[in-house]
Structures are given as structure tokens and as C-alpha cells.
Design an enzyme around this catalytic site. Structure first.
Site, PDB file in Angstrom:
ATOM      1  N   GLU A 182      -3.903  46.208  85.487  1.00  0.00           N
ATOM      2  CA  GLU A 182      -4.288  45.771  84.146  1.00  0.00           C
ATOM      3  C   GLU A 182      -5.015  46.867  83.387  1.00  0.00           C
ATOM      4  OE1 GLU A 182      -6.446  42.095  81.802  1.00  0.00           O
ATOM      5  OE2 GLU A 182      -6.856  42.357  83.935  1.00  0.00           O
ATOM      6  N   GLU A 279      -5.830  34.067  79.244  1.00  0.00           N
ATOM      7  CA  GLU A 279      -7.117  34.652  79.610  1.00  0.00           C
ATOM      8  C   GLU A 279      -7.966  34.886  78.359  1.00  0.00           C
ATOM      9  OE1 GLU A 279      -8.722  37.867  82.852  1.00  0.00           O
ATOM     10  OE2 GLU A 279      -7.535  38.616  81.188  1.00  0.00           O
TER      11      GLU A 279
END
Length: 304
Positions: A182, A279
Site C-alpha cells: 500500500e 477504509e
């Protein structure tokens, strides 16, 4: 019923949106909205409606038509709870998304440094994440390479990260598991080694493993680099997972500048069958805010 919630429900009905089962104690018989993509809420997102019990929250997500779930903290949860959550997910048709696989070094270098002890610590945590993934039927786990090592040239740091990820991939490949790297933006997480999607793409190409892919967080990449659709296109063959959040604010779609309806249509048209993790936070507090999240996703999901 709370007046603001009633007003929001009325507005949703006027837009052709569905809010089934929100006011019911079980909602099991309610007809859920059918999403075109696998959006994945997390624990706490709907706790005003569902209560604080994780199992009840999973049931609520399924009642509202969501088909996936992600949980960054799954690795830290008691084994008994992991097993209970896995059972509910299987019963309700919820696919498990990512959990964070390891300790993230936010303020000091680890993988970029090439330090052998830091590498062994990371690899040990990757090994320990495997039974967690199997217990909850997860395929993907989040990996963040940590902080830059300012004493080393970036090329050396990259070589250190690639070597560690190659070793981690060799651990994961026999189990069919995938770590997703990420990139995180400079504003929220200054000083991290991995920040841009082209950088993540180059690393995945160098690692050259089906167990090492990109977690393309649309919020982070809008802040870091913008140019979202072209970058998604360039990275497409190395993207294993998406996460969502609008900018500014990192709240649900429709609260910021990102045209999520267009992005979701693009991802859908590319044939993506994976998970898109929600998220982000809720833009409003309480039940009104939870309803707003559901309405937002139904709105941006109407791209066909």
C-alpha cells in the site's frame, strides 16, 4: 424514528435508493440492495445500528447487501473471535478482505534499511499471518514497507525492500496468499518509503510473484499523485486490491472531489471481481451518518 434519519430515508426513496432492514431488529427477511462491486465495510462503521458485537455488525453488513468485509486488526483478535467471524461470513456470503500482516514502522526504517534483524522480524510476522488468513478465509494481507532510511540512496533502499518481499513471497506462494503493498500519501504519512503507484508497480515487477501485488488506495493516490484512472490503467496487471475514501476528509464517496461513480464504472468495465475496502470514516455521527454511508454507496454504484 429520529427525524433526521426519517428525512434521509425519504430522500433516499426519492432517489430510487434502498435502505432495507435499517430499523428492524433482524432485517433477515428484508430484500437487500444488490451492488455491482464488492464493497467491504469494516467494524465500527455501522455500530449505531448494529451494536458493538462484531458478529451483529457482520450480519448488518450482509443485510444491507454488502458482499465483503475487511478488518485491519484481524491479526490481533482472539482466535475464538476470528473463528466466529469466519463462520458468520461464510453463512452470510461475505468475502474476507485485507488485514494488516505485520508491524508497521511509521517513524523509523525497517525494510528499506536492509537490517537483517528487521527483515527476519518481518518474515516471521508474515509466517504468523498465514494461519490467521486461513482461519478467516482471507486471500490478501496488507504490507507497508515502513519509513525511508535517509542515510541510504533510494536505489539501495529499493533493492533492500525488493529482496525482503521476494523472500516473503516465497513463504506465501505455496498457500495461495497475496500481500498487497500500500502506497501511502505524504500528507498523512510523511517519510514513508512507499508513496506512489508507479513505485509500487516497479517493485511488484521486480519481485515478480503472484503473492506480491498493489493495494491501490484511491484516497491516498488522489492526495499523492492524482491522475487516478491513467495510473490505475498503467498499474492494472499488478493491482490486487482497492481501497476507498474521498478527498478531502477521507470519508465516504460523494463527500469530496473524487468522481467515484466514474472510477467504479471503469473498474467494473475492466472486469474486476475483487474487493474494494471502505477504509474511511463516516462524514456524520450516529445513525444518520451510517445511513449516509449506505446511501452514498448506492448512489455511486448506479453506473450501469
Amino acid at each position: 424514528m429520529d427525524r433526521r434519519v426519517f428525512t434521509a430515508m425519504t430522500t433516499a426513496a426519492g432517489l430510487g435508493l434502498s435502505v432495507p432492514g435499517l430499523w428492524a431488529s433482524t432485517g433477515r427477511s428484508a430484500k437487500s440492495y444488490r451492488y455491482n462491486l464488492n464493497y467491504a465495510p469494516h467494524l465500527g462503521m455501522f455500530q449505531e445500528y448494529a451494536g458493538k458485537n462484531p458478529l451483529d455488525q457482520l450480519h448488518f453488513m450482509a443485510d444491507q447487501g454488502f458482499t465483503a468485509f475487511e478488518d485491519n486488526e484481524m491479526r490481533q483478535r482472539p482466535v475464538e473471535l476470528q473463528e466466529q467471524m469466519a463462520k458468520v461470513m461464510e453463512e452470510r456470503g461475505l468475502r474476507m478482505g485485507v488485514f494488516v500482516a505485520h508491524t508497521i514502522y511509521w517513524n523509523e526504517p525497517n525494510l528499506a534499511s536492509g537490517d537483517s534483524q528487521k527483515r527476519e522480524e518481518f518474515l516471521a510476522e508474515i509466517k504468523a499471518a498465514i494461519p490467521v488468513a486461513k482461519r478467516v478465509n482471507a486471500k490478501w494481507m496488507t504490507v507497508v514497507p515502513g519509513h525511508m532510511d535517509l542515510r541510504l540512496n533510494m536505489a539501495y533502499q529499493t533493492a533492500n525492500v525488493v529482496e525482503t518481499l521476494k523472500q516473503a513471497s516465497a513463504i506465501l506462494e505455496p498457500h495461495g496468499l497475496v500481500m498487497v503493498l500500500e502506497p501511502l500519501n505524504f500528507r498523512n504519512h510523511p517519510g514513508l518509503f512507499l508513496s506512489e503507484s508507479p513505485q509500487a508497480y516497479a517493485i511488484c515487477k521486480a519481485v515478480d510473484s503472484p503473492s506480491c501485488k498493489i493495494l491501490f488506495d484511491i484516497y491516498h493516490q488522489q492526495v499523492q499523485e492524482g491522475n487516478l484512472l491513467p495510473n490505475i490503467e498503467k498499474c492494472w496487471d499488478e493491482i490486487g486490491y482497492f481501497q476507498i475514501g474521498d478527498n478531502p476528509g477521507r470519508k465516504e464517496p460523494t463527500t469530496g472531489e473524487i468522481n467515484y461513480k466514474n472510477i467504479f464504472k471503469y473498474i467494473y468495465d475492466k472486469g474486476y471481481k475483487g474487493i474494494l475496502g471502505m477504509e474511511h470514516g463516516n462524514s456524520k455521527a450516529g445513525k444518520e451518518g451510517e445511513l449516509a454511508v449506505i446511501q452514498a454507496y448506492q448512489q455511486v454504484d448506479q453506473f450501469l
